[in-house]
Design a protein around this motif. Sequence first.
Motif, PDB file in Angstrom:
ATOM      1  N   GLU A 138      -0.420  -5.656   5.589  1.00 11.35           N
ATOM      2  CA  GLU A 138       0.071  -5.568   4.208  1.00 11.35           C
ATOM      3  C   GLU A 138       1.242  -6.519   4.006  1.00 11.35           C
ATOM      4  OE1 GLU A 138       0.024  -1.093   2.667  1.00 11.35           O
ATOM      5  OE2 GLU A 138       1.620  -1.439   4.098  1.00 11.35           O
ATOM      6  N   ASP A 168      -2.394   4.306   6.027  1.00 13.49           N
ATOM      7  CA  ASP A 168      -1.522   3.395   5.268  1.00 13.49           C
ATOM      8  C   ASP A 168      -0.138   3.329   5.908  1.00 13.49           C
ATOM      9  OD1 ASP A 168      -0.790   1.721   3.220  1.00 13.49           O
ATOM     10  OD2 ASP A 168      -1.001   3.203   1.623  1.00 13.49           O
ATOM     11  N   ASP A 169       0.546   2.222   5.704  1.00 15.09           N
ATOM     12  CA  ASP A 169       1.931   2.043   6.163  1.00 15.09           C
ATOM     13  C   ASP A 169       2.074   2.348   7.647  1.00 15.09           C
ATOM     14  OD1 ASP A 169       2.312   1.621   3.486  1.00 15.09           O
ATOM     15  OD2 ASP A 169       3.247   3.548   3.096  1.00 15.09           O
TER      16      ASP A 169
END
Length: 274
Positions: free
Chosen positions: A233, A176-177
């Motif tokens: 995202e 993630d990220d």
Amino acid sequence: RAKAEFETRVCYYESEMDEHARQRRAMANDLWQALENNAFNLVYQVQKSVSTGEITGYEVLLRWDREGYGPVSPAEFIPVAEECGAINAIGAWVLRTACTEAASWPEPHKIAVNVSGMQLSQIELVDLVKIVLYQSGLAPDRLELEVTETAIINDKKRALNILTQIRALGVSIAIDDFGTGYSSLATLRSFPFDKIKLDRSFMSEVEHSEQSKAIVRAILALGRSLSVPVLAEGVETIEQLDVLRLEGCNEAQGFFLGRPAAMDWEPSAALQRA
Ligand code: C2E
Ligand code: MG
Ligand code: MG
Ligand code: MG
């Protein structure tokens, strides 16, 4: 005079720090309470294939309506939950609730559950995943865990061991990220990831800044050469989605594609499929 001023400032900072600590303690208390009172709930944000628009899954996002305050952002309360140790119980609640809810959906979509770094340092996480899958009846390939780079740098060996065991159950792992941690490339080399989630900070500038576009392009190339799909995202505009399509990004998530929302399937649609 300077000394007096210095002393007042120190006092000022100290009382401000006390106040900060007090607020965190109060929030920690309320978090434990919220677990007992069922004050948490889950929302889901759709993830789609960039080329076909098909739904590829849903990210599970935790919501807390704090008594006397209203909704509090997880960005605010998750760090407090980590600090006071409530994160393990909260994380277990999220995993159990998400798997149980998803198991009853009329469509067998994947769910992506965020896992905190503290959960990743505990071998019990493997048993928790096993038990929750068994009890909910959710197929393991419908579950993905999202972990951040910062979550695994504390104790790399242990995190690697835990992730490897969870992956052996048939559960997938997304990073993630991506791009905001400081060890991105080293992490990618040594960890078994099934998906890269490009941090949304890259999206906000991608239409205008050639530099941001160059970075996105490079990460997409990295994903391709590692055979790991990349999800962008924070896609908020059609222009951003167009750039992603042009550059060959696999999946996208963001307000333009769908806001996080409670998952209520239309009864009629469910009946039609039944
Ligand atoms: P994340 O995992 O990176 O989740 C994505 C965040 O971006 C979510 O914020 C989502 O609402 C927001 N977002 C989605 N699309 C857009 C967009 O187009 N534009 C913008 N500006 N934002 C967008 P949220 O729900 O406030 O969650 C914040 C963070 O809190 C998450 O970041 C995740 O790190 C953490 N979090 C949320 N739920 C959980 C959980 O169940 N467990 C743990 N450990 N952490 C969680
Ligand atoms: Mg996430
Ligand atoms: Mg993210
Ligand atoms: Mg993020």
